[in-house]
Each structure stands twice: as structure tokens, then as C-alpha cells.
Design a protein around this motif. Structure first.
Motif, short mmCIF file in Angstrom:
data_model
loop_
_atom_site.label_atom_id
_atom_site.label_comp_id
_atom_site.label_asym_id
_atom_site.label_seq_id
_atom_site.Cartn_x
_atom_site.Cartn_y
_atom_site.Cartn_z
N TYR A 1 0.85 -1.20 0.00
CA TYR A 1 0.00 0.00 0.00
C TYR A 1 0.87 1.24 0.00
O TYR A 1 1.92 1.26 0.67
N THR A 2 0.47 2.24 -0.76
CA THR A 2 1.24 3.48 -0.79
C THR A 2 0.37 4.65 -0.33
O THR A 2 0.71 5.37 0.59
N TYR A 3 -0.79 4.75 -0.96
CA TYR A 3 -1.65 5.91 -0.73
C TYR A 3 -3.09 5.44 -0.90
O TYR A 3 -3.39 4.70 -1.84
N SER A 4 -3.99 5.84 -0.03
CA SER A 4 -5.34 5.24 0.00
C SER A 4 -6.22 5.62 -1.18
O SER A 4 -7.27 5.01 -1.36
N ARG A 5 -5.81 6.59 -1.96
CA ARG A 5 -6.59 6.83 -3.19
C ARG A 5 -6.41 5.66 -4.16
O ARG A 5 -7.27 5.40 -5.00
N ILE A 6 -5.27 4.97 -4.05
CA ILE A 6 -4.97 3.87 -4.98
C ILE A 6 -5.40 2.53 -4.40
O ILE A 6 -6.02 1.72 -5.08
N SER A 7 -5.08 2.29 -3.13
CA SER A 7 -5.56 1.08 -2.47
C SER A 7 -5.39 1.23 -0.96
O SER A 7 -4.59 2.05 -0.51
N ASN A 8 -6.17 0.45 -0.23
CA ASN A 8 -6.20 0.58 1.23
C ASN A 8 -6.55 -0.80 1.80
O ASN A 8 -7.41 -1.49 1.25
N PRO A 9 -5.91 -1.21 2.91
CA PRO A 9 -6.16 -2.57 3.42
C PRO A 9 -7.61 -2.85 3.81
O PRO A 9 -8.10 -3.97 3.62
N SER A 10 -8.32 -1.86 4.33
CA SER A 10 -9.73 -2.09 4.72
C SER A 10 -10.58 -2.27 3.48
O SER A 10 -11.47 -3.13 3.42
N THR A 11 -10.31 -1.46 2.47
CA THR A 11 -11.04 -1.56 1.21
C THR A 11 -10.68 -2.87 0.51
O THR A 11 -11.54 -3.54 -0.05
N LYS A 12 -9.41 -3.26 0.60
CA LYS A 12 -8.96 -4.51 -0.04
C LYS A 12 -9.72 -5.71 0.54
O LYS A 12 -10.05 -6.66 -0.17
N SER A 13 -10.01 -5.65 1.83
CA SER A 13 -10.70 -6.76 2.47
C SER A 13 -12.07 -6.99 1.82
O SER A 13 -12.43 -8.12 1.47
N VAL A 14 -12.83 -5.92 1.62
CA VAL A 14 -14.16 -6.08 1.01
C VAL A 14 -14.01 -6.38 -0.49
O VAL A 14 -14.82 -7.13 -1.06
N GLU A 15 -12.97 -5.89 -1.11
CA GLU A 15 -12.72 -6.23 -2.52
C GLU A 15 -12.53 -7.74 -2.67
O GLU A 15 -13.13 -8.37 -3.56
N ASP A 16 -11.70 -8.31 -1.80
CA ASP A 16 -11.44 -9.76 -1.90
C ASP A 16 -12.71 -10.56 -1.65
O ASP A 16 -12.98 -11.56 -2.32
N LYS A 17 -13.50 -10.10 -0.69
CA LYS A 17 -14.73 -10.84 -0.38
C LYS A 17 -15.71 -10.79 -1.56
O LYS A 17 -16.27 -11.81 -1.96
N LEU A 18 -15.88 -9.61 -2.14
CA LEU A 18 -16.85 -9.48 -3.24
C LEU A 18 -16.36 -10.22 -4.48
O LEU A 18 -17.16 -10.85 -5.19
N ALA A 19 -15.05 -10.19 -4.73
CA ALA A 19 -14.51 -10.94 -5.87
C ALA A 19 -14.81 -12.43 -5.67
O ALA A 19 -15.27 -13.12 -6.58
N GLY A 20 -14.58 -12.91 -4.46
CA GLY A 20 -14.83 -14.33 -4.15
C GLY A 20 -16.29 -14.69 -4.33
O GLY A 20 -16.63 -15.74 -4.90
N LEU A 21 -17.19 -13.82 -3.89
CA LEU A 21 -18.62 -14.13 -3.96
C LEU A 21 -19.13 -14.18 -5.39
O LEU A 21 -20.05 -14.92 -5.71
N GLU A 22 -18.52 -13.37 -6.27
CA GLU A 22 -18.95 -13.35 -7.67
C GLU A 22 -18.23 -14.38 -8.52
O GLU A 22 -18.52 -14.52 -9.71
N GLY A 23 -17.25 -15.06 -7.94
CA GLY A 23 -16.44 -15.99 -8.75
C GLY A 23 -15.48 -15.25 -9.65
O GLY A 23 -15.10 -15.74 -10.71
N GLY A 24 -15.07 -14.03 -9.23
CA GLY A 24 -14.09 -13.25 -9.99
C GLY A 24 -12.72 -13.39 -9.38
O GLY A 24 -12.53 -14.06 -8.37
N LYS A 25 -11.73 -12.73 -10.04
CA LYS A 25 -10.36 -12.86 -9.56
C LYS A 25 -9.88 -11.62 -8.80
O LYS A 25 -9.00 -11.70 -7.97
#
Ligand SMILES: *Cc1c(COP(=O)(O)O)cnc(C)c1O
Length: 406
Positions: free
Chosen positions: A48-72
Motif C-alpha cells: 500500500y502506498t496511498y489510500s486513493r490507490i488502495s487501502n487494506p480495509s477496502t482490499k478486504s471487502v474487494e477480496d470478499k466481493l470478488a470471491g462471492l462473484e467468482g471473480g479474480k
């Protein structure tokens, strides 16, 4: 693992054993040496560098939603509209065209129409069958964009057929599944390449924040497009890398980590809520269909609905929580809305609370009468987002609101 169990059991890794994602409100992340930060900035190391680009809390929900949709991969954005604009602008350049239908959420329709200002042409198909879309494909077509269940038309496109058509023509298919959620349908399994949600709706469930997501199925060969030349080395993940590194970074539509957390909190109860939304909507639709004051009820769960068979084929677990009714005139629609006691009159869907709105005078106020008719926002139409209350109360409320009106 069953989908319902998965919703509850999407585990996070936390050094202290927290079971909900901690909220990292930092806007930036420090590194001990310059070499490490250089690597992360140049896509040669993860971090992580800067939260406009990515953020660990946001990444957590990203991974969950990707998993639920069968995406990568997934990119969580500040809103559903931010997700739609980020996804589409990652693909589009001046001179391009794309195809969508006239059964679109009003905000999306307006965005697509306004792309004209940037030299991009949206072609809106009146029909939602593969042949209707096929007619509009040209060598400039960059993608096809559909909604799983049109809002407010509640029509259901032939997603499988259109996915096949797109694959044959090497055009990516983007599907907005906000109204259905991954509980009813997983568009990537049907051949879609990108899935969009406004997480503000069913995923959040209680209207406490705004959010959106793009889920990348990593199932499209992006090298067919010239503007992906710099991303070849990322293979099937080229879209996600380009989207995050260009439009998402440049325009800045990131989610606050706090909103990411609030949207993530809705995930474990999503299946339970959807089941109740669907049951209540079906029962309320059946009740309204029998009511003499109601001219027409549109709900794909009704046996005589035009899309009932397709809904049964495409959707698991129900027909969604949205229905519309036509009552003869705008005045009647307003009176009914004013008479209802349990239904909030507001511009949202997917809440545990039941909601109503008169779309023509609100969401579609800026559109012409012709546009409204083609988008299904008739003057006498009330849209209902059915909540999870006891359905007997909802029926009784409509009964009194309709009778007072007669
Ligand atoms: C609400 C909605 C959007 C836009 O999402 P926001 O979070 O309000 O920006 C997009 N698509 C559909 C189908 C929606 O219902």
C-alpha cells in the motif's frame, strides 16, 4: 462450502485476531527504505502506498466481493456510479462506441448519454435479446453493458445469449447486478467479464453508506484492444491493473475505508435478507395484482409475467425485492405514496426497510417524456423496494393506502 456459509465465513487475517476488518483510516503507508517504495510504485511488489490507490480495509471487502462473484480481482469505488464510470472509461477512448439497452438505471443512462461530450457514442438497444444487440455491433464497439434486472422496467436480458455473442465478437460484457446481488445470479458464471454492484443497495442493506464495486472475472483477452498494449504482461488481469493504475488513480473515485467497512458489514446477512426480500415481494405482488385499484403489477415472480420463465432459469432463490405498479395517473400515484405509512418515500432500493418512489418526477425528472417512456418510468408508475418487515403489515398498508384513494 455452500454460498450461505461462505457469506458468513469469509475470514480475514488479523494480527490480533479481529474477526471484522479493522478500519485503516491512514491515507498513506510508510516504508523503511526507498527501494521498497520504488518497487511498490512500479508494480514490482505488492503493498500500500496511498489510500486513493488502495487501502487494506477496502482490499478486504474487494477480496470478499470478488470471491462471492467468482471473480479474480475487484476494485471498490466510492459509489456504484464511480464503479460504472471507472470500468467504462478504462475501456473507452474518443471515437469509440459501446452498446447498452434502454432498461437502465437512470444515473447510468444519463452517464452513457453524456459520454457524447467526450466523443464517445452509446448505442441503446430497445430490445434485450442477443439479436437486438447483434444489430448494433460495429468495429468500434468496445463493450456491451447490461443490467441483470432492469430498473425500473424489471426486464431480464438474455445474459447467456448476449455473453456468447460478445465472446464471438471479442467484445467484453459488463453486467450490473445491483438489483439481484450474487445471491440470485453470478453473471461471470454465465459468461460476463466484469460485474458491477452499487454496494449502497442490497450489499449494504441498511442505507448507511454509498459504495460500488467492479469485479473482474479475468476471463477476457484484453490484448485485442490497442489501449491495453502497455498491460500485456498482466495477462487476463490486464483490466484490473489498468483500471486501478489509470482511471481509478487519475480521477480519484476511491471509497473511504470507513464506507468500505460499512458495506462489508452487510455481507454475512445478504442471503438471509435476499430470501426475505424475495418472499415478501412475491407475496405483495400477488396481493397487488388482485387489487381492483391497481392497473398493472410488474414483478418477474408472477406466473403471467413476460420474464417469469427466464427468471426461473437465470435466478436462484427468488425473483428479487423490487416490483412496480401502475395506478392510472400521477395524481393517484402521489396519493397512494402519501397514504402509505410503512414505506419510506425516498430514492433508494435494497434496504431492509420498504421504500417507494415515483420515478418519473424524481430520478427521471431531467429526462424527456419520450426517454421516460422508453426507460419504463411511466407517469402513473410507483416503484417499490420491498423490505423484510412482516408481509401482512405491508399488504395491510397498501390496502388502506389504495382504498383511501378510491
Ligand atoms: C443505485 C444504482 C446504481 C448507482 O449506484 P450509486 O451507489 O447510487 O452510485 C447503479 N446501478 C443500479 C442498478 C442501481 O440501482
Amino acid at each position: 462450502m455452500d454460498f450461505e456459509t461462505k457469506l458468513v465465513n469469509l475470514k480475514i487475517k488479523d494480527q490480533y485476531g479481529a474477526t471484522n476488518t479493522p478500519v485503516y483510516l491512514n491515507n498513506s503507508f510508510a516504508y523503511d527504505n526507498a527501494e521498497d517504495l520504488e518497487k511498490v510504485f512500479n508494480n514490482r511488489a505488492l503493498g500500500y502506498t496511498y489510500s486513493r490507490i488502495s487501502n487494506p480495509s477496502t482490499k478486504s471487502v474487494e477480496d470478499k466481493l470478488a470471491g462471492l462473484e467468482g471473480g479474480k480481482q475487484a476494485i471498490v469505488c466510492a459509489s456504484g456510479m464511480a464503479a460504472i464510470s471507472t470500468a467504462t472509461l478504462t475501456l473507452l477512448e474518443a471515437g469509440d462506441e459501446f452498446i447498452s439497452t434502454s432498461s437502465l438505471f437512470g444515473g447510468t443512462y444519463n452517464l452513457f448519454k453524456n459520454y457524447q461530450k467526450y466523443g464517445i457514442k452509446a448505442r441503446f438497444s430497445q430490445g434485450i435479446e442477443a439479436e437486438d444487440i447483434a444489430e448494433l455491433i460495429t468495429d468500434k464497439t468496445k463493450f456491451v453493458f447490461l443490467e441483470t434486472l432492469g430498473n425500473p422496467k424489471l426486464d431480464i436480458p438474455d445474459i447467456k445469449g448476449i455473453a456468447k455473442l460478445c465472446e464471438k465478437n471479442q467484445i467484453p460484457l459488463i453486467v450490473d447486478s445491483t438489483v439481484t446481488s450474487p445471491v440470485l445470479i453470478k453473471p461471470i458464471e454465465l459468461g460476463a467479464n466484469l460485474v458491477i454492484h452499487s454496494t449502497s443497495k442490497y450489499i449494504n442493506g441498511t442505507s448507511n453508506s454509498i459504495g460500488g464495486v467492479i469485479v473482474d472475472g479475468a476471463n477476457f483477452d484484453w490484448t485485442v484492444f490497442d489501449n491495453f498494449a502497455d498491460y500485456k504482461r498482466f495477462g487476463k488481469l490486464a483490466f484490473s491493473v489498468k483500471a486501478r493504475g489509470e482511471v481509478f488513480k487519475d480521477f480519484g473515485p476511491c471509497s473511504s475505508p470507513l464506507s468500505s467497512m460499512l458495506n462489508e458489514l452487510g455481507i454475512p446477512t445478504l442471503a438471509l435478507r435476499m430470501e426475505k426480500h424475495c418472499q415478501n415481494a412475491l407475496e405483495l405482488a400477488e396481493f397487488l395484482a388482485e387489487h381492483p385499484e391497481v392497473k398493472e403489477v410488474n414483478y418477474p415472480g408472477l406466473e403471467d409475467n413476460q420474464y417469469n420463465q427466464r427468471a426461473k432459469k437465470l435466478f436462484a432463490n427468488g425473483f428479487g425485492g423490487m416490483l412496480t405498479l401502475r395506478v392510472g395517473s400521477k395524481e393517484k400515484a402521489f396519493e397512494i405514496i402519501n397514504n402509505l405509512e410503512y414505506f419510506y418515500n425516498l430514492a433508494n432500493i435494497g434496504d431492509v426497510k420498504s421504500l417507494v418512489i415515483h420515478p418519473a418526477s424524481t430520478i427521471y425528472a431531467g429526462n424527456t417524456v419520450e426517454e421516460r417512456e422508453s426507460l419504463g418510468a411511466y407517469d402513473d408508475l410507483i416503484r417499490v423496494s420491498v423490505g423484510i418487515e412482516n408481509v401482512e403489515d405491508l399488504k395491510a398498508d397498501f390496502a388502506q393506502a389504495l382504498v383511501k384513494n378510491s
